[in-house]
Design a protein around this motif. Sequence first.
Motif, PDB file in Angstrom:
ATOM      1  N   ALA A   1      12.243 104.923-105.174  1.00 25.09           N
ATOM      2  CA  ALA A   1      13.011 103.773-105.659  1.00 25.09           C
ATOM      3  C   ALA A   1      12.071 102.575-105.735  1.00 25.09           C
ATOM      4  O   ALA A   1      11.131 102.469-104.957  1.00 25.09           O
ATOM      5  N   THR A   2      12.347 101.706-106.717  1.00 20.02           N
ATOM      6  CA  THR A   2      11.448 100.588-106.979  1.00 20.02           C
ATOM      7  C   THR A   2      12.141  99.249-106.734  1.00 20.02           C
ATOM      8  O   THR A   2      13.334  99.100-107.026  1.00 20.02           O
TER       9      THR A   2
ATOM     10  N   LEU B   1      18.015  92.245-111.610  1.00 24.63           N
ATOM     11  CA  LEU B   1      19.443  92.437-111.335  1.00 24.63           C
ATOM     12  C   LEU B   1      20.217  92.278-112.635  1.00 24.63           C
ATOM     13  O   LEU B   1      19.795  91.544-113.529  1.00 24.63           O
TER      14      LEU B   1
ATOM     15  N   PHE C   1      24.043 100.288-108.209  1.00 28.42           N
ATOM     16  CA  PHE C   1      23.661 100.743-109.558  1.00 28.42           C
ATOM     17  C   PHE C   1      22.920 102.088-109.541  1.00 28.42           C
ATOM     18  O   PHE C   1      23.199 102.983-110.329  1.00 28.42           O
ATOM     19  N   GLY C   2      21.957 102.218-108.619  1.00 29.47           N
ATOM     20  CA  GLY C   2      21.180 103.458-108.547  1.00 29.47           C
ATOM     21  C   GLY C   2      22.080 104.654-108.273  1.00 29.47           C
ATOM     22  O   GLY C   2      21.919 105.725-108.865  1.00 29.47           O
TER      23      GLY C   2
ATOM     24  N   ARG D   1      19.616  97.738-103.280  1.00 28.17           N
ATOM     25  CA  ARG D   1      19.804  98.689-104.373  1.00 28.17           C
ATOM     26  C   ARG D   1      18.823  99.854-104.250  1.00 28.17           C
ATOM     27  O   ARG D   1      19.188 101.007-104.468  1.00 28.17           O
ATOM     28  N   ALA D   2      17.572  99.521-103.897  1.00 33.83           N
ATOM     29  CA  ALA D   2      16.566 100.577-103.766  1.00 33.83           C
ATOM     30  C   ALA D   2      16.867 101.459-102.560  1.00 33.83           C
ATOM     31  O   ALA D   2      16.795 102.692-102.637  1.00 33.83           O
TER      32      ALA D   2
END
Lengths: 272, 255, 267
Positions: free
Chosen positions: C85-86, C93, C105-106, C153-154
């Motif tokens: 993940a980045t 965003l 989101f991921g 998120r990551a």
Amino acid sequence: MKSNAPARQAGARGHRLAALLTDTFWGRLTLRATALAIVLIAWQMAGDDSVALLFPTATRTFQAFIELMADGRLPLGLLVTGQALLAGFAIIIGIGVPLGILIARFPLVDRTVSPYFTFLVAVPIIAIVPVVQALLGLTFAARVTVIVLFGISYVVINSAIAVRRVKPELIEMAASFGARRLAILTQVVLPAAVPGIMTGARLALGQALIGMVVAELTIVGAGVGSLIAELQGRFKVAAVLAVAMTIVLIGLCLLSLVEMLERRLNRWSLTK
Amino acid sequence: MSGLLRQAGQWLNPPFLISLAMLAIVWEFAGRSADILTLPPLSAVLAAFVRLWSSGVLTAPLLDSTIALLTGLAISLFVGSAVGIAIGLSRVADVALGPFIKAGLSAPMIAFVPVFMMIFGIGSETRIATVIAFSIFVVATNAATAVRSTDPALLEMARSFGAGRWRILGEIRLPAGAPYFLAGLRLGVARGIKGLINGEVLIAIMGMGGLVKKYGTVFSMDQLYAVILLIVLYAAIWVGAVTLLGRLVLTERRK
Amino acid sequence: MNANATPAIAVQDVSKFFVSADGRRTRALDKVNLAVERGEFVSIIGPSGCGKTTMLKMVGGILDWDEGSISVMGAPVSGPGPERATVFQSFALLPWMTVLDNAAFGLKMRGETKAARHAKARNLLETVGLADFANAYPGELSGGMQQRVGLARALAVSPNVLLMDEPFSAIDAQTRLILQTELLDVWSQTDLSVLFITHAMDEAVFLSDRVVIMGARPGHVTDVIDIDLPRPRTEETRRDPRFVELTARVWDRLRGLMTDERAGAPS
Ligand SMILES: Nc1ncnc2c1ncn2[C@@H]1O[C@H](COP(=O)(O)OP(=O)(O)OP(=O)(O)O)[C@@H](O)[C@H]1O
Ligand SMILES: [Mg+2]
């Protein structure tokens, strides 16, 4: 500095009144109502009802409007005309948005198709109306086609620009989380392009309204076009003016509606 | 100049030219094989264009249209700029008149053409009125923006040197707003031409638009298409000329 | 840390060419070698344009390379994958989504149900201290808070490898120090391996087990410096003479590359 203090005070008082008129809700309302009243009074005084074919007064125009509404001809005409507008605008959005996306994503489509839409924006479309009429006759389809020709390029061009302006890092981010092309399109590109697409839709509606009037006046059908032609034939200036103003006011209402929608959908783009 | 090249590039790119050539070929063959009444072959249209052009039939309407356009534009520029500058300078004028300008900018003003026709008759006045109705609001809007968009630091500088309201308008606001005035001019011309042709087609007697109606009603399709071609060229040349003028003025100023 | 396991990230003799608009091929990376062991925190530092972002994108699977091989958790890289993940420099965003939806989101891209992804995202917002902002929009948050969302998120996709491209460079200096400590907190509670790009030497030294120094034209690895500061690292660490010494050593190595850069000499 001290010597001109009274003058500055007077100036300040004037400023305060101006600020009251421009910076408060009631002040603005008063100012605008006054401006509207002045326009209406000027219209009333400029008008002359003594002879037909002179500029009619505001009151006589309003009377004509009431009569046309009462005998149902204006509402009926607007309803018929509105159908063509609705169909035309639906086609403009339905074809224009996907086409704009294709243009933004495929350079070949862009290079092949875009010049035609640049051309449509620059050219007076009304000149092409006789061609439409020759090909499609005096039909509903012909009138819808004219409306589409007037408006579609604005949606196509603005959608393409909006899609192209989507920040590449957002697309990269989605890709890094494993999003496929379709997901990137629906989850990132389209939502990001909504403000630009809405701007295109608003501009297109403005043009579609012009196209609607052009279609009505040239490819006369059962709508307001035939009403205007008939009233014109009987030299009813006030009635024609009433019809024209009704069209303009309805047009402005529709445009404000789209503008409101535009602002609602764009709220996030304003916060940053 | 790079902008100009880019614009030329949009038109002179192979995929577009190929698609244009294909359209031309399809048109030619469809015109030859199908019902000649609605779709004359391209070659016939071009021949008609040359014929009409060299016969001089087009000269009078062209001149006639141009005079009407210039008259209308002159009035739009003069009145529109004055109103726009007033709106840009005064908040009161802005609040009072702004809504009318905004409405006129987006409303389908073409709906008034039948009224113009009845009041002014089917003469030049109607066309001029249409040109004005189409162009004046965009000129006013841009003039207001031009006056309003002056860099506040420049205004402060001028005030610190004791310049009055009118000096500031003449020396700072108007020159600094030149790009917006030029944009107003360009958009005004683009809209004014549409107004002119709209007016003429709807009046159906005068100028180039009159020719459209004349050939359109007798189904003289090759001549009709030739006139449409003329109108398209006419509009493109005007818009191109004003765009070019704007670019030249701006680059000259930058030097 | 399992010494026998394959490294979390293994970059071997990787070269990358870019073709410019006029058709010229320029070498952006030249035979780069790099390994990040499991659970290790490695930073890359180097002059602007030396190919750090290019490297990170290739490891992330969103950019192809021309020669060499890259594998992550023992498997060759062929596109993005769930184990990586980045975190992005510009936060990346989605401004029309709430903080919660952004953090989720991921997971959404992985096809998880709304309930599941929201539960996980909420958890991670809690971890980064943003539980109260779940329903806010990114535009309403400060830069530091936005990057916390990017981190959440990551982390939400439970990766083994975290790739971070100058994640704190758009954030004010004070907030940055706080975020560094927070990042180490989160990292120490997991077995994450981190590849972290930065321009700030103190940041690289404070965070990392090793600092990789890259030079430009074409991009290549010039030095690797082991950072033997004890963990957990705290505000005390910043005052440790060893910290100052290591930072100075990184600068010594970098300075030579920077003069190269200024002279524009090919290395
Ligand atoms: N898509 C591309 N096309 C052509 N050249 C590129 C492309 N992307 C990067 N480059 C070039 O490759 C080199 C490395 O770029 P990269 O962005 O990886 O550098 P960086 O080390 O991340 O720099 P910075 O510290 O400024 O972020 C640069 O010279 C850049 O100009
Ligand atoms: Mg970079």
